[in-house]
Structures are given as structure tokens and as C-alpha cells.
Design a protein around this motif. Structure first.
Motif, mmCIF file in Angstrom:
data_model
loop_
_atom_site.group_PDB
_atom_site.id
_atom_site.type_symbol
_atom_site.label_atom_id
_atom_site.label_comp_id
_atom_site.label_asym_id
_atom_site.label_seq_id
_atom_site.Cartn_x
_atom_site.Cartn_y
_atom_site.Cartn_z
ATOM 1 N N LEU A 24 0.832 -1.418 0.066
ATOM 2 C CA LEU A 24 -0.099 0.029 0.151
ATOM 3 C C LEU A 24 0.825 1.081 0.066
ATOM 4 C CD1 LEU A 24 -3.047 -0.970 2.661
ATOM 5 C CD2 LEU A 24 -2.859 -1.157 0.058
ATOM 6 N N THR A 25 0.321 2.383 -0.280
ATOM 7 C CA THR A 25 0.931 3.602 -0.382
ATOM 8 C C THR A 25 0.985 4.304 0.966
ATOM 9 O OG1 THR A 25 -1.208 5.033 -1.020
ATOM 10 C CG2 THR A 25 0.383 4.027 -2.691
ATOM 11 N N PRO A 27 -0.290 6.943 2.366
ATOM 12 C CA PRO A 27 -1.431 7.576 2.922
ATOM 13 C C PRO A 27 -2.526 6.177 3.023
ATOM 14 C CG PRO A 27 -0.811 8.606 0.714
ATOM 15 C CD PRO A 27 0.091 7.488 1.329
ATOM 16 N N GLN A 28 -2.414 5.451 2.115
ATOM 17 C CA GLN A 28 -3.446 4.017 2.301
ATOM 18 C C GLN A 28 -3.184 3.252 3.716
ATOM 19 O OE1 GLN A 28 -2.522 1.984 -1.381
ATOM 20 N NE2 GLN A 28 -3.898 2.970 -2.555
ATOM 21 N N TYR A 31 -4.471 5.708 6.766
ATOM 22 C CA TYR A 31 -5.726 5.694 6.834
ATOM 23 C C TYR A 31 -6.554 5.108 7.931
ATOM 24 C CZ TYR A 31 -10.718 6.050 5.302
ATOM 25 O OH TYR A 31 -12.033 6.116 5.477
ATOM 26 N N PRO A 32 -6.244 3.714 8.091
ATOM 27 C CA PRO A 32 -6.944 2.985 9.263
ATOM 28 C C PRO A 32 -6.215 3.223 10.579
ATOM 29 C CG PRO A 32 -5.646 1.425 7.625
ATOM 30 C CD PRO A 32 -5.638 2.900 6.987
ATOM 31 N N ARG A 45 -13.487 13.454 13.869
ATOM 32 C CA ARG A 45 -12.496 13.912 13.152
ATOM 33 C C ARG A 45 -12.564 15.470 12.876
ATOM 34 N NH1 ARG A 45 -9.620 10.627 9.229
ATOM 35 N NH2 ARG A 45 -10.775 9.059 9.718
ATOM 36 N N SER A 60 10.712 8.953 1.311
ATOM 37 C CA SER A 60 9.567 8.712 0.265
ATOM 38 C C SER A 60 9.998 8.957 -1.143
ATOM 39 C CB SER A 60 8.275 9.653 0.391
ATOM 40 O OG SER A 60 7.939 9.430 1.954
ATOM 41 N N GLN A 62 9.658 11.665 -2.779
ATOM 42 C CA GLN A 62 8.872 12.647 -3.591
ATOM 43 C C GLN A 62 8.869 13.958 -2.642
ATOM 44 O OE1 GLN A 62 4.896 11.026 -4.142
ATOM 45 N NE2 GLN A 62 4.697 12.219 -6.134
ATOM 46 N N MET A 68 0.581 14.600 0.592
ATOM 47 C CA MET A 68 -0.406 13.393 0.168
ATOM 48 C C MET A 68 -0.808 12.580 1.396
ATOM 49 S SD MET A 68 0.320 13.543 -2.959
ATOM 50 C CE MET A 68 1.822 14.264 -3.885
ATOM 51 N N ASP A 71 -4.231 13.258 2.958
ATOM 52 C CA ASP A 71 -5.425 12.383 2.259
ATOM 53 C C ASP A 71 -5.950 11.592 3.362
ATOM 54 O OD1 ASP A 71 -5.003 13.486 -0.263
ATOM 55 O OD2 ASP A 71 -4.709 11.828 -1.139
ATOM 56 N N VAL A 73 -6.169 12.201 6.592
ATOM 57 C CA VAL A 73 -6.470 12.756 7.724
ATOM 58 C C VAL A 73 -8.189 13.298 7.560
ATOM 59 C CG1 VAL A 73 -6.296 14.846 9.191
ATOM 60 C CG2 VAL A 73 -4.490 13.473 8.373
ATOM 61 N N GLY A 74 -8.361 13.652 6.415
ATOM 62 C CA GLY A 74 -9.586 14.566 5.928
ATOM 63 C C GLY A 74 -9.233 15.841 6.000
ATOM 64 N N TRP A 76 -9.804 18.547 4.229
ATOM 65 C CA TRP A 76 -10.920 19.434 3.408
ATOM 66 C C TRP A 76 -12.320 19.682 4.012
ATOM 67 C CZ3 TRP A 76 -9.986 23.417 0.264
ATOM 68 C CH2 TRP A 76 -11.376 24.026 -0.497
ATOM 69 N N MET B 1 -12.111 -1.767 4.596
ATOM 70 C CA MET B 1 -10.938 -1.434 5.027
ATOM 71 C C MET B 1 -9.720 -1.987 4.099
ATOM 72 S SD MET B 1 -10.058 0.942 7.019
ATOM 73 C CE MET B 1 -11.442 1.289 8.016
ATOM 74 N N PHE B 2 -8.697 -1.354 4.404
ATOM 75 C CA PHE B 2 -7.373 -1.675 3.445
ATOM 76 C C PHE B 2 -7.158 -2.953 4.194
ATOM 77 C CE2 PHE B 2 -7.550 2.783 3.002
ATOM 78 C CZ PHE B 2 -7.415 2.826 1.494
ATOM 79 N N CYS B 4 -3.371 -5.024 3.604
ATOM 80 C CA CYS B 4 -1.984 -4.873 3.193
ATOM 81 C C CYS B 4 -1.289 -5.990 3.403
ATOM 82 C CB CYS B 4 -1.312 -3.680 3.842
ATOM 83 S SG CYS B 4 0.110 -3.257 3.305
ATOM 84 N N CYS C 29 0.529 -0.328 -5.929
ATOM 85 C CA CYS C 29 -0.321 -0.707 -5.104
ATOM 86 C C CYS C 29 -1.454 -1.164 -5.606
ATOM 87 C CB CYS C 29 -0.814 0.613 -4.014
ATOM 88 S SG CYS C 29 -1.637 1.832 -5.002
ATOM 89 N N TYR C 62 -9.518 5.571 -1.692
ATOM 90 C CA TYR C 62 -10.218 6.387 -0.596
ATOM 91 C C TYR C 62 -10.653 7.809 -1.273
ATOM 92 C CZ TYR C 62 -5.843 8.120 -0.216
ATOM 93 O OH TYR C 62 -4.385 8.925 -0.515
ATOM 94 N N PRO C 64 -10.425 11.273 -0.167
ATOM 95 C CA PRO C 64 -9.722 12.193 0.709
ATOM 96 C C PRO C 64 -10.575 13.285 1.315
ATOM 97 C CG PRO C 64 -8.569 12.747 -1.595
ATOM 98 C CD PRO C 64 -9.637 11.604 -1.583
ATOM 99 N N VAL C 67 -13.197 11.067 3.478
ATOM 100 C CA VAL C 67 -12.330 10.063 4.128
ATOM 101 C C VAL C 67 -12.970 8.695 4.462
ATOM 102 C CG1 VAL C 67 -10.650 9.892 6.221
ATOM 103 C CG2 VAL C 67 -11.624 12.034 5.339
ATOM 104 N N ARG C 154 3.272 7.374 -7.716
ATOM 105 C CA ARG C 154 3.283 8.655 -7.513
ATOM 106 C C ARG C 154 2.660 9.289 -8.668
ATOM 107 N NH1 ARG C 154 8.306 8.226 -4.532
ATOM 108 N NH2 ARG C 154 8.370 6.188 -3.843
#
Lengths: 353, 154, 184
Positions: A24-25, A27-28, A31-32, A45, A60, A62, A68, A71, A73-74, A76, B1-2, B4, C29, C62, C64, C67, C154
Motif C-alpha cells: 500500500l501507499t 496514505p493508504q 488511513y486505518p 474527526r 518517500s 518525492q 499526500m 489524504d 486525515v480529512g 478539507w 478497510m484496507f 495490506c 499498490c 479512498y 480524501p 475520508v 506517484r
């Protein structure tokens, strides 16, 4: 007279497993972890007052990779947030300072990193002095080996003790579902392994790991409202030693000593979670913090069992909070480090109600 | 849910990503003196407030933080290994492409250690307290890798 | 050697070059793997957020904003025709690693039926004729040439090795006031 600081509590925490190579990335898999920490805290949240993250763009590979991660967190509509290019433990420190302002009552902290895509021995020299050390490819294992040799020469540790620390860490990690390196190893057998970078063998080194951890903090009043089991941060401080490894005595860590003193490390402790990424560093940290044989060290297995760089220091807080909130422990030390050969150190005292 | 998975040896699709930045740094007065020395085959330290000689030189006193003057001192070319690590598998970023030692070297006339590579040939030739000396490249450009160290003869 | 010192071999050394070069190898991924597999089938896929309805292509796994996680059940195929909603014209500065020499455009697209893409290449149109409202369609690389080597975790775009770019359809432009304002 300085104004007394308010006690801040850990009211939520979570971590991902430590992966040798996560598919997974960042952020992925963050997330959990963030969701679980928030759920445990019982804070919606959108009600979090301040968010602070720790990660490393060079790790990373980058530019602005940390953006990234928001993402997960939420973020916005825009939230109040900040980022440190350091371990998440320093993000926790920033959030702790932010909560002292008194205008907000909760904060979310997280740390994350994927060490697997790059080669740590090639990425980490980039954090060194760019004139004299980066061009030499001065890598963390070599620098730690210089420190280990200095300690061996000074009679402050033996290779047997280093193997015993590694074996104990792996054994403790057997009970840690998040750990990566675990098992029942005989120190005498470990000592028969060849050196990777003498005097360090493979067991003296941390694994290469991907992973994340998160903590939710609350002010005194808010913590009491949220939980019956707040984990109080009674003191916290971080200090730094000089960067050039040849300008300090590598067998000592004045910054750990001073941070420990300022954080209030004295009296009886049940346990300590130390960011000893190399076996010999555990002994050095215990000596500097005055932690005796009665203190259980790295019951989680510590960084020798799971080393998600940029999260591993914050994970010490997660493990410490878990031991207090769920494991019946009363008082412990959490320690994080940054830089090479324990250059910068953060120490906190955590207590049950 | 993810969910991995930990990826094994036979990972499905490995992608490659390169970052490539050519940096040119200015040196300031102190590192300029140090690296000009390198180009000219000299090792340069600086005197601290307490008279101790610091190499590699700093712009400020490590104890007090005071700015240091331009009190440069030539040190070395010999020195003592105060601690060392044997690098079995050098990375492409290391200064030598065969097994070597990283060491802290207290150069003659200096009071601090310089981290650098010692080309000793084998781990058996390394010991704490041993003497080493500078080995200069012929084609020097003013860079920390203009020099490596070798065990002192005899 | 820094240019400043190349001239005089006896002048003080005032600069230092360091070429930072690091390579990363990352496993693609799962959601990007599905995206890449679809590209090989000349399909463009995205994930639709079950909460706000925004479509992400490439999918993130997901949303963003809300969320909430998204997975295969939120997957949908996007149309390969759309409208330029914004663009930028790049005049390449010849910094290290820049391979382009001529001016080029990168466009944001609103796809018919939903979904947006950013940083897309435009083909068969002079840079100075690029405009908001322009109708375009995907130009796929041939079966023999098509690959997804440039698709990484990326990725911002798609990778020219799968969709070479987007060419004008010849349809009349879409008036700017009919375009969504929330795309970039």
C-alpha cells in the motif's frame, strides 16, 4: 518563575503492523491507523483542534510527499495542521506545545514512513553535513558501528550483552502483533553470525520497515471527559548534541541525560520504551536515564523488532500508552531519537491516573 | 478497510523512480579554507575559543557558540584512529569500492575526530589507537574525497 | 568542479558540487495495479466516492474529502472523450534532467459522464490554439507499443506509454460557463 505547563494526556493511539515491504501507499496504510486512533479517543474527526505529522520526503523519494499523507486525515475544508520533517514523536512535541496555548483541547499526531523503496544506506547520508559527511556516504549503520566500537573499547558494553539485548527484544516481540522480527534466539548462536559492519552483526541492526502510528492528545479537562484511562504526559523535553560524530564522546549522550532530567525521569518506573535502533544504544540510553534492572525495557520488542522510520519514535508513545491504559502499568518512559548515533533525543514520562 | 499484504520476493509489479539533483553549494569562509586545503594537499583545522584545534573546522565554537576567527591551523597528515567500523559491502556512495574502515581520526595537532575512510586492505589491519596517514589523489578538486587514509608505514 | 573555480586552479575553492542521485523501487499498490491493467485493455477506470460522488482517476482507494475507503465495488469505466477545463503552457528551462526543448501544453480534462484528469498531453493542435472548452478524445498507443511502465504510485497523469495524449474531436467548443468550476 516560569509558568507551570498543563498536563496533557494520550487519549487515543494506534499503529500499523511493521511491513518489510508494504504494497500500500503511505496514505493508504495511514488511513486505518488514524481512524482507529480517533475512534479510540472518541473524538469526531472534524472536532480535532490541531493536527501534526512527522515524515520524510527523502525517504518517500518525492517532494511534498507529506502533503499526500493529509489524504488520510480529512483535511478539507482546511484544518489547522503542521508537519515536521522528523519522527512523529517531534510532531507530538509540537502538538503538546500547541495544546499549552489553551484555546484548543485536542490534537491528532501521526508519523509514517516507507523505508523499503529506497536503500536506507544511500538515502540517510543525505541528512548529514553536506560538505564533509554526505559526500562520504556516511550511513546510519557505519555511524552506529563507530559508536558501538567506542563503547566496547571503553568497556561500557560487550558483544555478549549486545546479543542478549537483541535476543530479548525478539523474544518480547513474539507477543507484539505489529512486530516484524520476532523469535526465540540463543544469544550464543547469534554471536556466531558474521559481522555486517563490524562490530555490528545483523541482530544488532534494526529491520527495514514500512509503517505508521498515531496518537490523540487532550488537555486535562478534556481528557477526563473523554476517558477513564487517560495516559498523562507528566514531563517532556528534547535536546540535541553536536552533529559531527568526531566532536562528541560517542559513548555518552548528554542530550538524553538533560532531556531526561527536564522531563522528570527520576524515581520508580515500571517500563521504558526506548528508540534504541541499535542494540548497544539501549545500554547507553539506560545508563543516561538511570534506568536500573528493575525497569522492563522495550516490552514491545522496540526498534530492533519493528523500525518504521519516522513513526518508530511515536510508536514508543503508542506502546507506552497501551501498557498503561490496557496493561496495568503505572509509570513509564518514552524515548525517541533523531539524527545519527543518538544525536538528538526526546524523553517523556508517562503515568496512569 | 484496507488489507495490506507483505510483499514477497515475487512481487507483482515493481516500479522505479529516480530523483536526481545536482547541487552546487557555496562554502563560506571556513569550509572554503578547508576544501582549498584539500585541493592543495593540506588538512586544515581551526582554533576554538579554548585553544583546542577543531578538524573539520567549524564557523562557531562548539562549546560556546561564539563565532570563530580565521585562526586556521594545518594538521596531520598523520593521526590516530579513535574508533572504527569495518564496511564489508560498500555502497556506491562510499569513497572506496572495496571493503574499508570508516574511522574517527584524530589528526596530529587536532583535538577532535575527522570521520573518513581508511583503506587498510583487511579488517585484521585495523585497531583502535593505530596510526594512519593521508593518501592524496593526484587529481584534486577541493572535495572531502580528495583524500583517504592508509595505515602508517612501519 | 564548480564552474566558478574552473578558470584558475590556484584560486580559493568557494563552491562544491554534489550530485544527489537516489533510486527507489516500489511495488505498485493494488488499486494502481487495477488501473494499469485496465489501461492495457484500453479502458480508463476510476473510483466513485459513495458519499460525495466525486470520481478519482487514477483511483486512490479512498476519498480524501469524505475520508471513506473505496474499492472494486466503487469502480467505474470512464468515457474517453471530454473537454479541456484548464491548461498551462510550459516553456522548458534547460535545467538538469529537462528533456523537452519546445513549448508544450498540459491540460486538465472533464470527461463526458464524469471524472477528471490532470496534466494531460494534447496532440494534433498548436500550443497557441489550446483553449478552455476544447473537445478532445484519447489517442491510445498501439497494441505493440502500449505499456504501463510509467504508471507508479506517484503518478499524476497516466503515462504517455498507454494514452499518448488527447486530440481535438472537431466538435464545437463547450462554453466556459457550462464547465464545472471546481476542477483544475
Amino acid at each position: 518563575m516560569a509558568k507551570k505547563t498543563e498536563d496533557i494526556a494520550i487519549v487515543g493511539y494506534a499503529q500499523s503492523p511493521s511491513y518489510r515491504q508494504a504494497e500500500l501507499t503511505e496514505p493508504q496504510f495511514l488511513y486505518p491507523v488514524i481512524s482507529e486512533a480517533l475512534e479510540r479517543a472518541g473524538v469526531p474527526r472534524r472536532e480535532i483542534g490541531f493536527t501534526c505529522a512527522g515524515s520524510c520526503d527523502y525517504l518517500s523519494g518525492q517532494t511534498f510527499a507529506f502533503v499526500m499523507n493529509l489524504d488520510a486525515v480529512g483535511a478539507w475544508p482546511p484544518i489547522s495542521e503542521s508537519h515536521v520533517e522528523m519522527d512523529g514523536a517531534w510532531a507530538l512535541y509540537e502538538a503538546w506545545v500547541r495544546l499549552q496555548h489553551g484555546d484548543i483541547d485536542t490534537a491528532l499526531v501521526f508519523g509514517s514512513g516507507k523505508s523499503s523503496p529506497g536503500k536506507p544506506a544511500e538515502v540517510f547520508p543525505l541528512q548529514m553535513d553536506p560538505y564533509t559527511l554526505t559526500p562520504l556516504g556516511a550511513d546510519p549503520v557505519s555511524l552506529a558501528a563507530l559508536q558501538a566500537r567506542a563503547m566496547l573499547d571503553a568497556g561500557k558494553i560487550t558483544e555478549d550483552e549486545m546479543a542478549e539485548i537483541a535476543a530479548r527484544s525478539r523474544k518480547s516481540a513474539v507477543n507484539n502483533p505489529y512486530a516484524q522480527v520476532k523469535g526465540d534466539d540463543d544469544p550464543a548462536v547469534l554471536l556466531k553470525e558474521p559481522y555486517v559492519t563490524a562490530p555490528l552483526r545483523k541482530h544488532d541492526l534494526p529491520p527495514i520497515s514500512d509503517g505508521a502510528s498515531a496518537v490523540v492528545l487532550a488537555t486535562t479537562e478534556k481528557a477526563k471527559e473523554l476517558t477513564d484511562h487517560p495516559v498523562w504526559i507528566r514531563g517532556i523535553d528534547h535536546r540535541i548534541d553536536i552533529h559531527q560524530p568526531g566532536m562528541r564522546d560517542l559513548t555518552e549522550s548528554p542530550s538524553t541525560r538533560l532531556a531526561g532530567k527536564n522531563a522528570g525521569v527520576k524515581g520508580k518506573f515500571d517500563f521504558a520504551e526506548l528508540s534504541a535502533s541499535f542494540s548497544h544504544q539501549e545500554k547507553l540510553l539506560c545508563d543516561e536515564l538511570g534506568l536500573g534492572k528493575d525497569v522492563e525495557i522495550n516490552l514491545s520488542g522496540g526498534p530492533l523488532a519493528a523500525n518504521p522510520v519516522m513513526a518508530v519514535g511515536l510508536t514508543r508513545f503508542v506502546e507506552a500508552a497501551r501498557l498503561i491504559a490496557e496493561g496495568g502499568k503505572k509509570r513509564g518512559v518514552a524515548h525517541a531519537t533523531s539524527g545519527q548515533a543518538l544525536q538528538q533525543n526526546l524523553v517523556a514520562v508517562l503515568e496512569a491516573e | 478497510m484496507f488489507y495490506c499484504r507483505v510483499v514477497g520476493e515475487s512481487q507483482e509489479r515493481l516500479t522505479t523512480h529516480t530523483i536526481d539533483f545536482p547541487y552546487t553549494r557555496t562554502l563560506g569562509p571556513v569550509f572554503s579554507e578547508f576544501l582549498t586545503g584539500m585541493r592543495d594537499g593540506k588538512l586544515v583545522g581551526i582554533k576554538g575559543r579554548d585553544g583546542k584545534v577543531i578538524c573539520p573546522p567549524t564557523e562557531w565554537d562548539p562549546e560556546t557558540g561564539d563565532a570563530l576567527g580565521n585562526d586556521f591551523v594545518e594538521v596531520g597528515p598523520g593521526g590516530v584512529v579513535t574508533t572504527w567500523a569495518w564496511v564489508t559491502e560498500p555502497t556506491p556512495k562510499h569513497p572506496l569500492d572495496k571493503p574499508f574502515a570508516f574511522a574517527l581520526i584524530q589528526l596530529d595537532g587536532a583535538d577532535t575526530g575527522l570521520m573518513h575512510a581508511v583503506d587498510a586492505g583487511s579488517i585484521d589491519k585495523m585497531s583502535t589507537g593505530m596510526r594512519v596517514t593521508a593518501r592524496w589523489k593526484d587529481d584534486r578538486i577541493g572535495h572531502i574525497t580528495d583524500v583517504t587514509f592508509v595505515p602508517e608505514a612501519g | 568542479m564548480a564552474e566558478s573555480q574552473a578558470a584558475d586552479l590556484n584560486a580559493p575553492v568557494v563552491g562544491m558540487d554534489y550530485h544527489m542521485h537516489v533510486q527507489y523501487h516500489e511495488v505498485l499498490c493494488p488499486v494502481m495495479r487495477e488501473f494499469a491493467d485496465a489501461l492495457m485493455d484500453k479502458r480508463l477506470i476510476g473510483h466513485k466516492c459513495p458519499q460525495c460522488g466525486l470520481i478519482y482517476s487514477p483511483p486512490k482507494g479512498y476519498c480524501p474529502i469524505c475520508v471513506v475507503p473505496t474499492d472494486k465495488s466503487h469502480e467505474l469505466e470512464l468515457q474517453q472523450r471530454g473537454t479541456v477545463t484548464n491548461y498551462t503552457i510550459v516553456t522548458p528551462v534547460q535545467y538538469h534532467g529537462q528533456e523537452e526543448t519546445d513549448r508544450f501544453a498540459k491540460a486538465s480534462l472533464q470527461l463526458d459522464g464524469g471524472g477528471t484528469l490532470s496534466l494531460q498531453d494534447l496532440l494534433e493542435i498548436p500550443v497557441d490554439d489550446v483553449r478552455i472548452g476544447l473537445r478532445v478524445e484519447a489517442v491510445w498507443a498501439s497494441d505493440a507499443e502500449r505499456n504501463v511502465d510509467e504508471v507508479t504510485n506517484r503518478s499524476w497523469g497516466i503515462g504517455e506509454s498507454a494514452i499518448r495524449g488527447w486530440q481535438p474531436t472537431g466538435e464545437p467548443d463547450v462554453p466556459a460557463d457550462e464547465l464545472p468550476t471546481n476542477v483544475f
